[in-house]
Scaffold this motif. Structure first.
Motif, PDB file in Angstrom:
ATOM      1  N   VAL A 128       0.846  -1.202   0.000  1.00  0.00           N
ATOM      2  CA  VAL A 128       0.000   0.000   0.000  1.00  0.00           C
ATOM      3  C   VAL A 128       0.878   1.247   0.000  1.00  0.00           C
ATOM      4  CG1 VAL A 128      -1.643   1.341   1.360  1.00  0.00           C
ATOM      5  CG2 VAL A 128      -1.977  -1.115   1.086  1.00  0.00           C
ATOM      6  N   ARG A 129       1.949   1.218   0.776  1.00  0.00           N
ATOM      7  CA  ARG A 129       2.865   2.369   0.797  1.00  0.00           C
ATOM      8  C   ARG A 129       3.476   2.595  -0.580  1.00  0.00           C
ATOM      9  NH1 ARG A 129       8.083   4.119   1.351  1.00  0.00           N
ATOM     10  NH2 ARG A 129       8.481   5.752   2.916  1.00  0.00           N
ATOM     11  N   ARG A 130       3.842   1.495  -1.237  1.00  0.00           N
ATOM     12  CA  ARG A 130       4.425   1.602  -2.572  1.00  0.00           C
ATOM     13  C   ARG A 130       3.419   2.203  -3.552  1.00  0.00           C
ATOM     14  NH1 ARG A 130       5.429  -3.473  -3.157  1.00  0.00           N
ATOM     15  NH2 ARG A 130       7.463  -3.337  -2.113  1.00  0.00           N
ATOM     16  N   ASP A 131       2.182   1.718  -3.491  1.00  0.00           N
ATOM     17  CA  ASP A 131       1.143   2.228  -4.389  1.00  0.00           C
ATOM     18  C   ASP A 131       0.796   3.683  -4.084  1.00  0.00           C
ATOM     19  OD1 ASP A 131       1.051  -0.219  -5.616  1.00  0.00           O
ATOM     20  OD2 ASP A 131      -0.715  -0.922  -4.509  1.00  0.00           O
ATOM     21  N   ALA A 132       0.911   4.049  -2.799  1.00  0.00           N
ATOM     22  CA  ALA A 132       0.581   5.414  -2.401  1.00  0.00           C
ATOM     23  C   ALA A 132       1.553   6.430  -2.985  1.00  0.00           C
ATOM     24  CB  ALA A 132       0.557   5.533  -0.877  1.00  0.00           C
ATOM     25  N   GLY A 133       2.669   5.933  -3.487  1.00  0.00           N
ATOM     26  CA  GLY A 133       3.619   6.829  -4.140  1.00  0.00           C
ATOM     27  C   GLY A 133       3.015   7.539  -5.334  1.00  0.00           C
ATOM     28  N   ARG A 134       1.920   6.980  -5.873  1.00  0.00           N
ATOM     29  CA  ARG A 134       1.248   7.614  -7.012  1.00  0.00           C
ATOM     30  C   ARG A 134       0.210   8.634  -6.555  1.00  0.00           C
ATOM     31  NH1 ARG A 134       1.278   2.077  -8.786  1.00  0.00           N
ATOM     32  NH2 ARG A 134      -0.904   1.868  -8.157  1.00  0.00           N
ATOM     33  N   GLY A 135      -0.061   8.648  -5.228  1.00  0.00           N
ATOM     34  CA  GLY A 135      -1.094   9.540  -4.707  1.00  0.00           C
ATOM     35  C   GLY A 135      -0.536  10.840  -4.167  1.00  0.00           C
ATOM     36  N   ASP A 136      -1.370  11.540  -3.391  1.00  0.00           N
ATOM     37  CA  ASP A 136      -0.919  12.812  -2.834  1.00  0.00           C
ATOM     38  C   ASP A 136      -0.109  12.581  -1.562  1.00  0.00           C
ATOM     39  OD1 ASP A 136      -2.755  12.218  -0.826  1.00  0.00           O
ATOM     40  OD2 ASP A 136      -4.257  13.630  -1.556  1.00  0.00           O
ATOM     41  N   ASP A 137       0.442  13.658  -1.029  1.00  0.00           N
ATOM     42  CA  ASP A 137       1.318  13.549   0.130  1.00  0.00           C
ATOM     43  C   ASP A 137       0.590  12.984   1.349  1.00  0.00           C
ATOM     44  OD1 ASP A 137       3.435  14.559  -1.303  1.00  0.00           O
ATOM     45  OD2 ASP A 137       3.185  16.623  -0.594  1.00  0.00           O
ATOM     46  N   ALA A 138      -0.637  13.405   1.571  1.00  0.00           N
ATOM     47  CA  ALA A 138      -1.386  12.939   2.739  1.00  0.00           C
ATOM     48  C   ALA A 138      -1.598  11.428   2.690  1.00  0.00           C
ATOM     49  CB  ALA A 138      -2.724  13.665   2.836  1.00  0.00           C
ATOM     50  N   ALA A 139      -1.944  10.908   1.512  1.00  0.00           N
ATOM     51  CA  ALA A 139      -2.160   9.470   1.367  1.00  0.00           C
ATOM     52  C   ALA A 139      -0.856   8.706   1.569  1.00  0.00           C
ATOM     53  CB  ALA A 139      -2.744   9.162  -0.010  1.00  0.00           C
ATOM     54  N   PHE A 140       0.234   9.277   1.096  1.00  0.00           N
ATOM     55  CA  PHE A 140       1.534   8.623   1.236  1.00  0.00           C
ATOM     56  C   PHE A 140       1.949   8.548   2.707  1.00  0.00           C
ATOM     57  CE2 PHE A 140       6.202   8.801   1.436  1.00  0.00           C
ATOM     58  CZ  PHE A 140       6.503   7.634   0.741  1.00  0.00           C
ATOM     59  N   VAL A 141       1.787   9.654   3.431  1.00  0.00           N
ATOM     60  CA  VAL A 141       2.139   9.676   4.853  1.00  0.00           C
ATOM     61  C   VAL A 141       1.256   8.705   5.625  1.00  0.00           C
ATOM     62  CG1 VAL A 141       2.070  11.101   6.937  1.00  0.00           C
ATOM     63  CG2 VAL A 141       3.118  11.994   4.847  1.00  0.00           C
ATOM     64  N   PRO A 169      -0.638  10.752  15.919  1.00  0.00           N
ATOM     65  CA  PRO A 169      -1.123  12.060  15.443  1.00  0.00           C
ATOM     66  C   PRO A 169      -0.003  13.076  15.211  1.00  0.00           C
ATOM     67  CG  PRO A 169      -2.501  11.251  17.223  1.00  0.00           C
ATOM     68  CD  PRO A 169      -1.313  10.354  17.173  1.00  0.00           C
ATOM     69  N   VAL A 170       0.968  13.120  16.135  1.00  0.00           N
ATOM     70  CA  VAL A 170       2.086  14.051  15.982  1.00  0.00           C
ATOM     71  C   VAL A 170       2.972  13.649  14.811  1.00  0.00           C
ATOM     72  CG1 VAL A 170       4.086  15.086  17.129  1.00  0.00           C
ATOM     73  CG2 VAL A 170       2.041  14.541  18.449  1.00  0.00           C
ATOM     74  N   LEU A 171       3.204  12.345  14.674  1.00  0.00           N
ATOM     75  CA  LEU A 171       4.046  11.864  13.580  1.00  0.00           C
ATOM     76  C   LEU A 171       3.443  12.196  12.226  1.00  0.00           C
ATOM     77  CD1 LEU A 171       5.087   8.323  14.885  1.00  0.00           C
ATOM     78  CD2 LEU A 171       6.424  10.433  14.916  1.00  0.00           C
ATOM     79  N   LYS A 172       2.142  11.996  12.097  1.00  0.00           N
ATOM     80  CA  LYS A 172       1.491  12.257  10.814  1.00  0.00           C
ATOM     81  C   LYS A 172       1.662  13.705  10.398  1.00  0.00           C
ATOM     82  CE  LYS A 172      -2.055   8.654  10.750  1.00  0.00           C
ATOM     83  NZ  LYS A 172      -3.498   8.345  10.796  1.00  0.00           N
ATOM     84  N   GLN A 173       1.418  14.621  11.339  1.00  0.00           N
ATOM     85  CA  GLN A 173       1.533  16.032  10.994  1.00  0.00           C
ATOM     86  C   GLN A 173       2.979  16.404  10.707  1.00  0.00           C
ATOM     87  OE1 GLN A 173      -1.105  18.182  10.458  1.00  0.00           O
ATOM     88  NE2 GLN A 173       0.616  19.247   9.497  1.00  0.00           N
ATOM     89  N   GLY A 174       3.898  15.889  11.516  1.00  0.00           N
ATOM     90  CA  GLY A 174       5.312  16.196  11.298  1.00  0.00           C
ATOM     91  C   GLY A 174       5.817  15.683   9.965  1.00  0.00           C
ATOM     92  N   LEU A 175       5.425  14.463   9.593  1.00  0.00           N
ATOM     93  CA  LEU A 175       5.858  13.894   8.317  1.00  0.00           C
ATOM     94  C   LEU A 175       5.227  14.625   7.139  1.00  0.00           C
ATOM     95  CD1 LEU A 175       5.815  10.072   9.118  1.00  0.00           C
ATOM     96  CD2 LEU A 175       7.805  11.508   8.683  1.00  0.00           C
ATOM     97  N   ASP A 177       4.309  17.767   7.078  1.00  0.00           N
ATOM     98  CA  ASP A 177       5.027  19.045   6.954  1.00  0.00           C
ATOM     99  C   ASP A 177       6.373  18.833   6.278  1.00  0.00           C
ATOM    100  OD1 ASP A 177       2.954  20.310   8.241  1.00  0.00           O
ATOM    101  OD2 ASP A 177       3.954  20.396  10.196  1.00  0.00           O
ATOM    102  N   LEU A 178       7.059  17.767   6.667  1.00  0.00           N
ATOM    103  CA  LEU A 178       8.375  17.475   6.099  1.00  0.00           C
ATOM    104  C   LEU A 178       8.289  17.221   4.604  1.00  0.00           C
ATOM    105  CD1 LEU A 178      11.398  16.790   6.620  1.00  0.00           C
ATOM    106  CD2 LEU A 178      10.674  14.431   6.992  1.00  0.00           C
TER     107      LEU A 178
END
Length: 229
Positions: A128-141, A169-175, A177-178
């Motif tokens: 799923v992570r690999r496939d999410a590379g085709r999606g937006d940043d939020a889906a990838f994170v 929750p903190v990790l998702k927002q931090g990633l 942003d990164l």
């Protein structure tokens, strides 16, 4: 001091909120002995058991302390922040450093304890992570975090699983942003794929040291990037 009778609803929560307000507003100063359970119950219009639970909650927040044979006394007017609140207010780099301590050990345990069912879930999350590379940043994170959650779950330690869930929750927002601020996926849509594949492979082989090393390298790279923000 009349506090006013409460409406029926979650009475313990209401009683706790009313008593906390009296303390944080300074109406009961530090060192003050609170009225007895019977008096508080009468003022609030609840039973003594409800008052007892409310006082227990206030003690957990660091506001009151029971003294054997003497009663309950106010020891602070500002409640202690719980773990979730501390995480939300912490710098993401600080959270990441603690995450590394927790998760590196978790993947080592996962390499030793993972079941066939765990491996199926981890491989699916990696895909799923690999496939999410085709999606937006939020889906990838989201997919990246889900993979790490699957790995921590494979450690079969409920304390580690619960602790990691607090970080999410903190990790998702931090990633997010990164990824967005540094545009990390501009040239590499599946950012970090090789390292994550190596991590999953190590867990599948049952190589605890390789799993810990692979994750440590990934997290150290991410932490270095976070320090640039």
């Amino acid at each position: 001091m009349a506090l006013g009778a409460l409406r029926p609803s979650p009475l313990v929560e209401q009683a706790t909120a009313h008593l906390r307000e009296q303390i944080t507003n300074g109406e009961w100063a530090v060192g003050t002995k609170l009225p007895g359970e019977t008096a508080l119950a009468k003022s609030l219009g609840v039973g003594r058991s409800t008052v007892r639970e409310a006082l227990r909650a206030l003690a957990g927040a660091g506001l009151v302390r029971a003294r054997q044979g003497s009663g309950v006394f106010v020891i602070a007017t500002t409640p202690e922040e719980d773990w979730s609140t501390q995480l939300r207010q912490a710098a993401v780099t600080d959270v990441y450093e603690v995450r590394a301590l927790v998760e590196v050990e978790a993947v080592r345990l996962a390499a030793r304890r993972r079941t066939d069912e765990d491996l199926t879930a981890v491989r699916a999350a990696l895909a799923v992570r690999r496939d999410a590379g085709r999606g937006d940043d939020a889906a990838f994170v989201e997919a990246d975090i889900a993979l790490h959650e699957a790995l921590v779950t494979a450690a079969h330690n409920p304390v580690l699983t619960g602790l990691f869930a607090q970080f999410v929750p903190v990790l998702k927002q931090g990633l997010l942003d990164l990824v967005e601020l540094l545009d990390l996926r501009a040239d590499d849509p599946r950012h970090g794929e090789e390292g994550h594949a190596a991590l999953v492979d190590a867990v599948e082989r049952g190589d605890a040291e390789a799993a810990g090393r692979a994750l440590r390298e990934e997290l150290d790279r991410t932490l270095a990037l976070l320090h640039t923000l």
